[in-house]
Structures are given as structure tokens and as C-alpha cells.
Write a protein that holds these residues in place. Structure first.
Motif, PDB file in Angstrom:
ATOM      1  N   TYR B 120       1.232  -1.812   0.131  1.00  0.00           N
ATOM      2  CA  TYR B 120      -0.075  -0.218  -0.015  1.00  0.00           C
ATOM      3  C   TYR B 120       0.648   1.125  -0.250  1.00  0.00           C
ATOM      4  O   TYR B 120       0.558   1.884  -0.021  1.00  0.00           O
ATOM      5  N   GLY B 121       2.120   1.728   0.471  1.00  0.00           N
ATOM      6  CA  GLY B 121       2.858   1.945   0.062  1.00  0.00           C
ATOM      7  C   GLY B 121       3.114   2.816   1.778  1.00  0.00           C
ATOM      8  O   GLY B 121       2.753   2.005   3.021  1.00  0.00           O
ATOM      9  N   PRO B 122       4.382   3.227   1.914  1.00  0.00           N
ATOM     10  CA  PRO B 122       4.853   4.487   2.989  1.00  0.00           C
ATOM     11  C   PRO B 122       3.630   4.730   4.041  1.00  0.00           C
ATOM     12  O   PRO B 122       4.281   5.268   5.592  1.00  0.00           O
ATOM     13  N   THR B 123       2.689   5.374   3.645  1.00  0.00           N
ATOM     14  CA  THR B 123       1.701   6.110   4.139  1.00  0.00           C
ATOM     15  C   THR B 123       1.523   5.357   4.941  1.00  0.00           C
ATOM     16  O   THR B 123       0.250   5.953   6.025  1.00  0.00           O
ATOM     17  N   VAL B 124       0.903   4.142   5.009  1.00  0.00           N
ATOM     18  CA  VAL B 124      -0.110   3.248   5.621  1.00  0.00           C
ATOM     19  C   VAL B 124       0.141   2.992   7.398  1.00  0.00           C
ATOM     20  O   VAL B 124       1.440   3.361   7.379  1.00  0.00           O
ATOM     21  N   ARG B 125      -0.169   3.500   7.920  1.00  0.00           N
ATOM     22  CA  ARG B 125      -0.586   3.807   9.429  1.00  0.00           C
ATOM     23  C   ARG B 125      -1.180   2.206  10.581  1.00  0.00           C
ATOM     24  O   ARG B 125      -1.288   1.871  11.617  1.00  0.00           O
ATOM     25  N   THR B 126      -1.865   2.411   9.865  1.00  0.00           N
ATOM     26  CA  THR B 126      -3.090   1.355  10.181  1.00  0.00           C
ATOM     27  C   THR B 126      -3.838   0.500   9.367  1.00  0.00           C
ATOM     28  O   THR B 126      -3.623   0.441   8.524  1.00  0.00           O
ATOM     29  N   ILE B 127      -3.544  -1.173   9.875  1.00  0.00           N
ATOM     30  CA  ILE B 127      -3.976  -1.888   9.250  1.00  0.00           C
ATOM     31  C   ILE B 127      -5.028  -2.930  10.112  1.00  0.00           C
ATOM     32  O   ILE B 127      -4.188  -3.335  11.517  1.00  0.00           O
ATOM     33  N   LEU B 128      -6.107  -3.233   9.165  1.00  0.00           N
ATOM     34  CA  LEU B 128      -6.993  -3.926   9.897  1.00  0.00           C
ATOM     35  C   LEU B 128      -6.583  -5.602   9.092  1.00  0.00           C
ATOM     36  O   LEU B 128      -7.099  -5.555   7.737  1.00  0.00           O
ATOM     37  N   ASP B 129      -6.343  -6.848   9.745  1.00  0.00           N
ATOM     38  CA  ASP B 129      -5.927  -7.776   9.113  1.00  0.00           C
ATOM     39  C   ASP B 129      -7.423  -9.232  10.155  1.00  0.00           C
ATOM     40  O   ASP B 129      -7.272  -8.785  10.605  1.00  0.00           O
ATOM     41  N   MET B 130      -8.439  -8.766   8.746  1.00  0.00           N
ATOM     42  CA  MET B 130      -9.597 -10.139   9.064  1.00  0.00           C
ATOM     43  C   MET B 130      -9.500 -11.190   8.542  1.00  0.00           C
ATOM     44  O   MET B 130      -9.597 -11.240   7.258  1.00  0.00           O
ATOM     45  N   GLY B 131      -8.347 -11.905   9.354  1.00  0.00           N
ATOM     46  CA  GLY B 131      -8.422 -13.751   8.803  1.00  0.00           C
ATOM     47  C   GLY B 131      -9.282 -14.286   8.934  1.00  0.00           C
ATOM     48  O   GLY B 131     -10.168 -14.074   9.003  1.00  0.00           O
ATOM     49  N   GLY B 132      -8.691 -16.157   8.584  1.00  0.00           N
ATOM     50  CA  GLY B 132      -9.795 -16.666   8.718  1.00  0.00           C
ATOM     51  C   GLY B 132     -10.442 -17.056  10.148  1.00  0.00           C
ATOM     52  O   GLY B 132     -11.661 -17.378  10.388  1.00  0.00           O
ATOM     53  N   GLN B 133      -8.766 -17.365  11.271  1.00  0.00           N
ATOM     54  CA  GLN B 133      -9.852 -17.411  12.445  1.00  0.00           C
ATOM     55  C   GLN B 133      -9.872 -16.041  13.475  1.00  0.00           C
ATOM     56  O   GLN B 133      -9.088 -16.900  14.737  1.00  0.00           O
TER      57      GLN B 133
END
Lengths: 94, 298
Positions: B120-133
Motif C-alpha cells: 500500500y506504500g509507506p503512508t499506511v499507519r493502521t492495518i486491519l487484518d481480517m483473517g480466517g480465525q
């Protein structure tokens, strides 16, 4: 790094936050002995620094595990884990 | 005895692979790999000299080492590359200790942050990882280093598995849920966001009361969005904001998260399930180069 260990369920939100910024230089890691339930463990992080984490098998039961210390709040005593960290890097959300 | 009724796996999402047409010859380059074994899906990403060369995304089987091998073999399919050509491999994800050919393991939290920084590039500060479990909220700096994280893996609410349960219940293909959830006149209130089992029984009751599948899906997507937004709010959301993992492909959830937060997520022009494995391949390059420098006494 601020690590929030815990969960939220129908009764509330139960998180212990450990800021590991000072862990690598903290001698003895007193929090690991201060917790009578032994929920803190030493672990090497991804960059080989020794930090303190909440044990994986305790993370989803914090409400009941920490209940043993919670009644102490209200008097002059604070939670043993929070007091043991001289840098004030451990906090409970409830 | 065969019943003659064909069973349809509504939860089954599409597996995929890709080779970068811009890299014609990988031989002589530094080849690194990231293998992300999640609870539900496994990704293998191969980098050549720091550029993405190939990837595969498959369903995790009952045996994690086999899943890792199958994923990397499929990623290499048609490239002439073999496992012996990998200079360094990082295993990550829930099954990271079960990657038999990994040179090092790294947590999926670090790998997702580094991968999102690349994708996404270096500006990303918050990541929401919605995984399988599970579901993770990760904060990172401009280099993709983690500054804070929190995770929910106590229950399946807010995870891909929860969405699969609803797909099977309503006999709707999991990949169609997002679009269908917008085919409604008015946004319904969310079903239970605390527990998938409660949500499932609530959805069954709503169907009995005459709700359309679309309306039930909207209520479920709304509940899932509500659940993960509460997780995000513990540490706040700093822009830019990105969503990774399989649920990031579900517009019904993504748009509702954006609406609840009042923030638009960065658009992905790649498979959002790759972030962890991409981070692993980047770390693999860094570890290989660090070891080489050490060997040379630099």
C-alpha cells in the motif's frame, strides 16, 4: 511496541497492555515474578530482543485469571504487575 | 449409497496463482520467499531481487507442512524454479513453525505490517487484518515496523470463518456476499456481533420472519464491521488505513467499516490475502543480506 493482549466478550473488554519499549534493557524482568498467576513470560521478539509477553494460554481467560488480584483495588494497593514495572509500561483495561 | 443430491461448498473461495510477466529471467538473482500458513489459507510469495516474482494462495489443509510445500510448488509452477533455488525463506502465520524449509520464523503481526508497507506504500499507519480465525489491528511507522497491535482470536465473530458459516447457512457463495448485502432498501440493524453461533441462530430466526437473504447478509456484514471497529478503537485509527486478509475482498464489510469509522480504506490492486507472505519475503531478503554482510565481516 504496545501489545494489547486480551479480548472482548459479552461482559466487557479485558486487555492487558504491555509496552515493550524498555523490556530489552530491564534487568530481571520483575513483572514475570510479580504476577502470582504467572501470566507473564519472557520471549525473544522477531528481532532477537528479550521482551515480556502475556502467555498465549492466558490471553483468552484474563477476566478470571486476574480476578485474584482485582479485589485489592480500592484500598491503597495497586495491581502487583503494574507496580512491578518501574517504567509504568503495564496497564489493565478493566 | 449415493443420494443424487450434489453438495455445494458455499464457503469455498477461489485459490489463485500468479507470475510476474515483467521478470523474464530470475536466474542469478536473490530469490527469497515468505510462506504464510494461516488457519484457513496459505500463501507463498517469491521475490527476486526485492521484486514480487510469483505467488500462490491456497486453502490450508489438515497438515501445515504439506500446505507450505503445496503452496510454494504451485507458486513456482511453470517458472523452472525449484525449492533449491530459494536463498532464504521466512515462515509466518499461525502455522509458521510447521514450514519445513523455513530458515527463520517471524510473527504474522510483523510480516503484515511490512507487507502492507510494500503493497500500500509507506503512508499506511493502521492495518486491519481480517483473517480466517482471528482479527488483528496493527499500527506501524513509515518503515512498516509495528508500533502497536491488538488481536481477537477468542471467538470467530469478525473473522472469515464466521462469514463462511453464514454463507453455508444461507446457501450463498462466500464471494457473492458483499454485493448481495447491498441489494436492500434500508440498512437493517446488526445481528449479534459477540458470537457467530448467536449470529447464526439470529439469522435463522430472521429468515423465518420473512427477511430476504440480502437483508440478513446486510445485518451480518454490519455486525462484523461493528465488531472490528470496536477492536480498532482501542488504539485509535491513524490514516492511511488499510484492510488485509480474505474479508478485505468483501465489499459489504469493508464499506460498512468505512462508514462506521468515517475513514476510507486504501484501495488494493492485488490479492489482499498476500500481505503476510509478502512481508515474510521482504524479511527473508533482509536476513539473507544481513547474514552475507556478517560473513564478509562488514
Amino acid at each position: 511496541m504496545k501489545a494489547h493482549y486480551g479480548y472482548e466478550d459479552g461482559s466487557g473488554s479485558y486487555y492487558i497492555t504491555v509496552n515493550t519499549e524498555y523490556c530489552a534493557t530491564c534487568d530481571g524482568k520483575p513483572c514475570t515474578d510479580a504476577c502470582v498467576q504467572g501470566i507473564f513470560a519472557r520471549e525473544e521478539d522477531d528481532f532477537d530482543d528479550e521482551i515480556v509477553v502475556v502467555r498465549e494460554d492466558a490471553r483468552n481467560s484474563l477476566k478470571s485469571i486476574c480476578a485474584a488480584c482485582k479485589p485489592q483495588i480500592g484500598g491503597s494497593r495497586s495491581l502487583p504487575c503494574e507496580v512491578s514495572c518501574k517504567q509504568g509500561m503495564i496497564a489493565h483495561s478493566w | 449409497m449415493e443420494s443424487g443430491i450434489k453438495q455445494v461448498d458455499y464457503w469455498r473461495w477461489s485459490e489463485s496463482r500468479w507470475t510476474n510477466p515483467e521478470i523474464s529471467d530470475w536466474k542469478g538473482g536473490l530469490v527469497t520467499a515468505g510462506i504464510d500458513i494461516g488457519s484457513t489459507s496459505t500463501q507463498a510469495v517469491i521475490f527476486v531481487d526485492g521484486k514480487m516474482y510469483a505467488y500462490s494462495s491456497i486453502r490450508t489443509g489438515s497438515n501445515s507442512p504439506d500446505s507450505a510445500l503445496n503452496a510454494v510448488k504451485w507458486a513456482m509452477d511453470g517458472t523452472g524454479m525449484t525449492q533449491d533455488d530459494l536463498n532464504f525463506t521466512v515462515g509466518t502465520g499461525y502455522g509458521r513453525v510447521n514450514v519445513p524449509f523455513a530458515d527463520k520464523t517471524i510473527t504474522e503481526i510483523s510480516c503484515h505490517a511490512r507487507g502492507a508497507n510494500y503493497l500500500y506504500g509507506p503512508t499506511v499507519r493502521t492495518i486491519l487484518d481480517m483473517g480466517g480465525q482471528d482479527c488483528k489491528a496493527i499500527h506501524c511507522d513509515e518503515k512498516g515496523s509495528v508500533t502497536a497491535f491488538m488481536m481477537n482470536d477468542k471467538c470467530a465473530a469478525g473473522t472469515g470463518r464466521g462469514m463462511e458459516v453464514i454463507a453455508n447457512l444461507l446457501s450463498v457463495h462466500v464471494e457473492d456476499i458483499g454485493d448481495m448485502s447491498f441489494q436492500i432498501d434500508e440498512e437493517p440493524p446488526p445481528v449479534s456481533s459477540i458470537c457467530v453461533i448467536f449470529a447464526k441462530s439470529e439469522a435463522t430466526n430472521l429468515m423465518r420472519r420473512g427477511w430476504s437473504k440480502e437483508k440478513v447478509l446486510a445485518a451480518y456484514c454490519h455486525a462484523m464491521a461493528f465488531r472490528v471497529v470496536k477492536l480498532l478503537e482501542r488504539e485509535g485509527v491513524e490514516e492511511d488505513f488499510a484492510i488485509t486478509g480474505g474479508i478485505a475482498k468483501n465489499k459489504g464489510v469493508v464499506k460498512r467499516i468505512e462508514s462506521l469509522l468515517g475513514i476510507k480504506a486504501l484501495e488494493a490492486n492485488f490479492d489482499t490475502q498476500l500481505a503476510g507472505a509478502v512481508g515474510g519475503a521482504i524479511f527473508a531478503k533482509e536476513f539473507f543480506e544481513k547474514a552475507a554482510r556478517k560473513r564478509e565481516g562488514k
